[in-house]
Design an enzyme around this catalytic site. Structure first.
Site, short mmCIF file in Angstrom:
data_model
loop_
_atom_site.label_atom_id
_atom_site.label_comp_id
_atom_site.label_asym_id
_atom_site.label_seq_id
_atom_site.Cartn_x
_atom_site.Cartn_y
_atom_site.Cartn_z
N CYS A 2 0.82 -1.20 0.00
CA CYS A 2 0.00 0.00 0.00
C CYS A 2 0.87 1.27 0.00
O CYS A 2 2.02 1.23 0.44
CB CYS A 2 -0.91 0.09 1.22
SG CYS A 2 -1.83 -1.42 1.55
N ARG A 27 2.97 0.38 -5.47
CA ARG A 27 2.89 -0.30 -4.18
C ARG A 27 1.57 -1.07 -4.00
O ARG A 27 1.37 -1.75 -3.00
CB ARG A 27 3.02 0.70 -3.03
CG ARG A 27 4.30 1.51 -3.09
CD ARG A 27 4.32 2.54 -1.99
NE ARG A 27 4.51 1.91 -0.70
CZ ARG A 27 5.67 1.63 -0.15
NH1 ARG A 27 6.77 1.95 -0.79
NH2 ARG A 27 5.75 1.06 1.02
N TRP A 74 -3.09 -2.54 -1.52
CA TRP A 74 -2.83 -3.91 -1.98
C TRP A 74 -3.35 -4.79 -0.85
O TRP A 74 -2.80 -4.79 0.24
CB TRP A 74 -1.34 -4.12 -2.22
CG TRP A 74 -1.02 -5.46 -2.80
CD1 TRP A 74 -1.07 -5.82 -4.11
CD2 TRP A 74 -0.57 -6.62 -2.09
NE1 TRP A 74 -0.70 -7.13 -4.26
CE2 TRP A 74 -0.39 -7.65 -3.04
CE3 TRP A 74 -0.31 -6.91 -0.76
CZ2 TRP A 74 0.04 -8.93 -2.69
CZ3 TRP A 74 0.12 -8.18 -0.42
CH2 TRP A 74 0.29 -9.18 -1.38
N ASN A 99 -0.34 1.19 6.20
CA ASN A 99 0.38 0.23 5.36
C ASN A 99 1.06 -0.73 6.33
O ASN A 99 1.72 -0.30 7.27
CB ASN A 99 1.42 1.00 4.52
CG ASN A 99 2.47 0.11 3.91
OD1 ASN A 99 2.19 -1.04 3.58
ND2 ASN A 99 3.67 0.64 3.74
N GLY A 100 0.89 -2.04 6.12
CA GLY A 100 1.52 -3.01 7.01
C GLY A 100 0.50 -4.01 7.52
O GLY A 100 -0.62 -4.09 6.99
N GLU A 479 13.85 -16.81 -14.48
CA GLU A 479 13.43 -15.41 -14.62
C GLU A 479 12.47 -15.26 -15.81
O GLU A 479 11.47 -14.54 -15.72
CB GLU A 479 14.68 -14.52 -14.78
CG GLU A 479 14.44 -13.06 -15.06
CD GLU A 479 13.59 -12.34 -14.01
OE1 GLU A 479 13.34 -12.88 -12.93
OE2 GLU A 479 13.15 -11.22 -14.33
N LYS A 483 8.61 -13.91 -15.69
CA LYS A 483 8.09 -12.81 -16.52
C LYS A 483 6.82 -13.25 -17.23
O LYS A 483 5.84 -12.51 -17.28
CB LYS A 483 9.12 -12.36 -17.59
CG LYS A 483 10.35 -11.66 -17.08
CD LYS A 483 10.10 -10.27 -16.53
CE LYS A 483 9.77 -10.27 -15.07
NZ LYS A 483 10.85 -10.18 -14.13
N GLU A 486 3.86 -13.56 -14.67
CA GLU A 486 3.37 -12.26 -14.17
C GLU A 486 2.55 -11.53 -15.21
O GLU A 486 1.54 -10.94 -14.90
CB GLU A 486 4.57 -11.36 -13.83
CG GLU A 486 5.29 -11.68 -12.57
CD GLU A 486 6.36 -10.64 -12.28
OE1 GLU A 486 7.38 -10.61 -13.01
OE2 GLU A 486 6.21 -9.86 -11.33
N HIS A 502 14.06 -36.67 -14.40
CA HIS A 502 13.69 -37.09 -13.05
C HIS A 502 12.21 -36.81 -12.74
O HIS A 502 11.83 -36.76 -11.58
CB HIS A 502 14.59 -36.42 -12.02
CG HIS A 502 16.03 -36.80 -12.18
ND1 HIS A 502 16.50 -38.06 -11.91
CD2 HIS A 502 17.09 -36.09 -12.64
CE1 HIS A 502 17.79 -38.12 -12.19
NE2 HIS A 502 18.18 -36.93 -12.63
N LYS A 602 4.35 -3.53 -7.14
CA LYS A 602 5.77 -3.38 -7.47
C LYS A 602 6.64 -3.62 -6.25
O LYS A 602 7.66 -4.27 -6.32
CB LYS A 602 6.00 -1.98 -8.04
CG LYS A 602 7.44 -1.69 -8.41
CD LYS A 602 7.83 -2.44 -9.66
CE LYS A 602 9.27 -2.23 -10.05
NZ LYS A 602 9.75 -3.35 -10.90
O1 M6R Z 1 12.30 -4.68 -5.02
P1 M6R Z 1 12.81 -6.08 -4.93
O2 M6R Z 1 13.83 -6.40 -5.95
O3 M6R Z 1 13.24 -6.46 -3.56
O4 M6R Z 1 11.53 -6.97 -5.28
C1 M6R Z 1 11.57 -8.36 -5.22
C2 M6R Z 1 10.40 -8.97 -5.93
O5 M6R Z 1 9.20 -8.58 -5.32
C3 M6R Z 1 10.36 -8.58 -7.41
O6 M6R Z 1 11.53 -8.91 -8.06
C4 M6R Z 1 9.17 -9.28 -8.11
O7 M6R Z 1 9.39 -10.64 -8.16
C5 M6R Z 1 8.98 -8.69 -9.51
N1 M6R Z 1 7.60 -8.44 -9.72
C6 M6R Z 1 9.47 -9.58 -10.59
O8 M6R Z 1 9.21 -9.09 -11.86
#
Ligand code: M6R
Length: 607
Positions: A2, A27, A74, A99-100, A479, A483, A486, A502, A602
Site C-alpha cells: 500500500c 505499491r 494492496w 500500510n503493514g 526469470e 516474466k 506475471e 527425473h 511493485k
Molecule cells: O524490489 P525487490 O527487488 O526487492 O523486489 C523483489 C520482488 O518482489 C520482485 O523482483 C518481483 O518478483 C517482480 N515483480 C518480478 O518481476
C-alpha cells in the site's frame, strides 16, 4: 504494502494527494481513497480499482480540503473493495491510512466490538477506532495517537487526521517506510519521496519506531522511546530519468526493456571501462572486507533472487562458496553462518519487507559485513546496510522487473571482479572487455523483436510452458518463466535441463511449449541432448540459442531463434532480453494489464 500520502497545507491538497497516489501505484492498485478536512468537516471518498477511478470520483464530488490523507491499497486483510479501501474513519472524527499488518488486531477488535461498528474486514480499521477510543476520553489527539500505537504489534506506517484538529496530522513508522516532505508553509508525508517530488525536494526519512506530528508551520519527531529527536534533512536534486513518462512507448515495461543499453552503460560508469576495473569510487574498508571474505550469503526475493542465483555461478568460479536463498525462507529457520561470510541483499526497491527482515536478522548473526545491491539510494535497505553498490537503473515502474535485473547482474559481476582483484586472482582481459560490449549487444538483441512477436503468437494460447537451461542459463530460465507468469497469467515452470528425466518429462506433449536457453560450448551441447529427449517425446520446442550452437537437429516443426554470438561471460545478461520481449509481446496479444498485472504490486512491503 500500500502507498500513503498526506499533507497539511493552506491550499486545497486533493490534487497533490491524487498525483502522489498515482506515483505510488507501484505499491498496490486494487482500491484507493482520500480523506480531507474542510471547515471542520471530514470528507472521505473511496473507490475500488485504480487511482484514476478515485480521481474521477473526487473530481465529480468536488471534495476538497487543506489537510488530508490518501491511500492506494494492496489487499492483505479483506478483499479489494470500496468498503475495505482506506481511509478508515471512526465516528466521523478520526480518519486513518495504514500500510503493514497489525498482528494483534483481532484482540483489539474484540475489545472495541461493543463500542464501535466495524465497517470493513481490515486490520487497519481497528487502529482508527482505537485512536478514537482514547481521544473520546481525553480530547487530546496527540495523546490518543501515542496511546494507540503503543498497543500495536506488527509492522505499520500510518497517517491519521482528526476533524477537530484540522491543522494537525500524526504519522508513525515501524517496519514500513514513511518520509516527511518539507514544503514552505506546508508539510507532507508519504511512503516514498517520489510521491512528493512535485511539491518538495527536501525529505526526512523516519526511522523505525518514529512518530511525527505534522502541521503547516512545523513538524516534530519523537523516536521509538518517545524522546523528541532531530532527523537529518535530505535533498533530492533530480527526479530521475524515468520521471513517470512513457516517452512514446506503449507501456513502462516496454520502455524499461528498451532502456537497458543506457542504464547498463550508466551502471558500468566508473566501474568497468576500457577493459579495466576501476575502484576509485569504492571505500577501502569495503575492499578489505572483500579480501577477507571466504563465503557469501545472498538473500533476495523474486527477480532479485534470480540475479543472486546467476551470481553464484560466477562467484564459485572464483572459488568463493556462495549460498543464495529467498528472504522469506532465510527468516524462519536456524542459520549457520560460515566463517568470514559476507551477507549480501539484492533488491530493486530496497523496501521489500522479507529482504529487510532478513537483513535485520542477519545483523544479529556473526557475518563479516553487510552489503546491499540496490536500485534506490534512499531506500531502507541501503540505509540499514553497511555498504551499498547501486544499480543505477533509474526508477522502474513496470511491476515486472526488467532493467533492474540486468543492472543487478552487471553489479554482481563487478563485485566478483572486485573480489578477484582483492584476492589477487587473475581475471582474463577478454572478460573485462566483454562488459563494455553489453549496451551494443543488447541493442542488437532488441532488433529481434519482430521475430519474437511471431513466437509470442505461437505460445499465447498455451495453458502451460516449460523453460529450460543449464548452468547460469537455468536461473535465466527461472526469470523468463516468472516474466511470462506475471504478465500473461500462463502457468510457467522452469527446470535445469538435467532434471527433466527425473520427473518433468512426464508433462511433455505437443500442447506445452518447451522454451530453452542455450549457450555456446559444452553446456550448450548438453542442453541440446536434453532437447532431443523432449523432441523424441513429441514436445514442442522453442530454442533461444547462441549462433555457435548446432541446432540443425531441431526439427522444422520447432522454432529456433538465433541470438548471434554472445560472449560467454555476458550470456546471462544478454539472453534474458529476448525473453523479456517474449513475455511482453505475449501479454500484448492477450490484452493483459502489462504494467500492473493482477494481484501484484511493485514493492512488496508486507511479509
Ligand atoms: O524490489 P525487490 O527487488 O526487492 O523486489 C523483489 C520482488 O518482489 C520482485 O523482483 C518481483 O518478483 C517482480 N515483480 C518480478 O518481476
Amino acid at each position: 504494502m500500500c502507498g500513503i500520502v498526506g499533507g497539511v497545507a493552506e491550499r486545497n491538497i486533493a490534487p497533490i494527494l491524487l498525483e502522489g497516489l498515482k506515483r505510488l501505484e507501484y505499491r498496490g492498485y486494487d482500491s484507493a481513497g482520500v480523506g480531507l478536512i474542510e471547515k471542520n468537516t471530514l470528507h472521505i471518498c473511496k473507490a475500488a480499482g485504480k487511482v484514476q477511478v478515485l480521481a474521477d470520483k473526487v473530481k465529480a464530488s468536488k471534495v476538497r480540503g487543506s489537510t488530508g490523507i490518501a491511500h492506494t491499497r494492496w489487499a492483505t486483510h479483506g478483499i479489494p473493495s470500496e468498503k475495505n479501501a482506506h481511509p478508515h474513519a471512526s465516528s466521523e472524527e478520526i480518519a486513518l491510512v495504514h500500510n503493514g499488518i497489525i498482528e494483534n488486531y483481532l484482540e483489539i477488535k474484540a475489545e472495541l466490538a461493543s463500542k464501535y461498528e466495524f465497517k470493513s474486514d481490515t486490520d487497519s480499521e481497528v487502529i482508527a477506532h482505537l485512536i478514537h477510543f482514547y481521544y473520546a476520553q481525553s480530547q487530546d489527539f496527540a495523546a490518543a495517537v501515542k496511546q494507540a500505537i503503543s498497543r500495536l504489534k506488527g509492522a505499520y506506517a500510518l497517517a491519521v487526521i482528526c476533524r477537530n484538529n484540522p491543522r494537525q496530522m500524526f504519522a508513525a513508522s515501524r517496519g514500513a517506510p514513511l518520509v516527511v516532505g518539507i514544503g514552505i508553509g506546508e508539510h507532507f508525508v508519504a511512503s516514498d519521496s517520489f510521491a512528493l517530488l512535485p511539491v518538495t525536494r527536501q525529505f526526512i526519512y523516519l526511522e523505525d519506531g518514529d512518530l511525527a506530528e505534522i502541521s503547516r508551520e512545523y513538524f516534530t519527531i519523537w523516536d521509538k522511546n518517545g524522546k523528541e529527536t532531530e532527523r537529518q534533512v535530505q535533498e533530492i536534486l533530480q527526479e530521475g530519468s524515468t520521471d513517470g513518462a512513457k516517452a512514446g512507448y506503449s507501456h513502462f515495461m516496454q520502455k524499461e526493456i528498451y532502456e537497458q543499453p543506457s542504464v547498463i552503460a550508466a551502471t558500468l560508469e566508473g566501474r568497468i571501462h576500457a577493459g579495466e576495473i576501476q575502484t576509485t569510487s569504492i571505500a577501502p574498508q569495503f575492499l578489505e572486507r572483500l579480501k577477507a571474505a571466504e563465503h557469501i550469503q545472498i538473500i533476495a526475493c523474486g527477480t532479485s533472487y534470480h540475479a543472486g542465483l546467476v551470481a553464484k555461478y560466477r562467484l564459485e568460479e572464483l572459488g568463493i562458496s556462495t549460498a543464495v536463498e529467498v528472504a522469506s525462507e532465510y527468516l524462519y529457520r536456524q542459520n549457520a553462518v560460515a566463517k568470514n561470510s559476507l551477507f549480501i541483499s539484492i533488491s530493486q526497491s530496497g523496501e521489500t519487507a522479507d529482504t529487510l527482515a532478513a537483513l535485520e536478522k542477519a545483523k544479529k548473526l556473526p557475518y563479516l559485513d553487510y552489503l546491499t545491491i540496490c536500485n534506490v539510494a534512499e531506500s531502507a535497505l541501503v540505509r540499514a546496510s553497511n555498504f551499498a553498490l547501486l544499480t543505477r537503473a533509474g526508477r522502474e515502474i513496470g511491476v515486472a522487473s526488467t532493467k533492474a535485473f540486468t543492472s543487478q547482474l552487471v553489479v554482481l559481476d563487478f563485485l566478483a571482479m572486485l573480489i578477484s582483484q582483492a584476492k589477487k586472482t587473475p581475471i582474463k582481459n577478454s572478460t573485462i572487455t566483454a562488459y563494455g560490449n553489453i549496451p551494443a549487444e543488447i541493442k542488437r538483441l532488441l532488433e529481434l523483436n519482430e521475430e519474437i512477436k511471431k513466437i509470442a503468437n505461437e505460445i499465447k494460447d498455451a495453458k502451460s510452458c516449460m523453460f529450460l537451461g543449464r548452468g547460469a542459463a537455468y536461473p535465466i530460465a527461472c526469470e523468463a518463466a516468472l516474466k511470462l507468469k506475471e504478465l500473461t497469467y500462463i502457468h510457467a515452470e522452469s527446470y535445469p535441463c538435467g532434471e527433466l528425466k527425473h520427473g518433468p518429462l512426464a508433462l511433455i506433449d505437443k500442447t506445452m511449449p518447451v522454451i530453452a536457453i542455450v549457450q555456446a560450448g559444452e553446456l550448450g551441447e548438453k542442453t541440446m541432448n536434453n532437447l532431443h529427449e523432449v523432441q523424441a517425446r513429441g514436445g514442442r520446442l522453442i530454442v533461444f540459442a547462441d549462433s555457435r550452437v548446432n541446432t540443425n537437429t531441431i526439427g522444422e516443426e520447432n522454432i529456433v531463434l538465433s541470438l548471434g554470438v554472445c560472449q560467454e561471460e555476458i550470456f546471462p545478461i544478454l539472453s534474458i532480453v529476448p525473453l523479456q520481449l517474449l513475455a511482453y509481446n505475449c501479454a500484448l496479444l492477450k490484452g493483459t494489464d502489462i504494467d500492473q498485472p493482477r494481484n501484484l504490486a511493485k514493492s512488496v512491503t508486507v511479509e
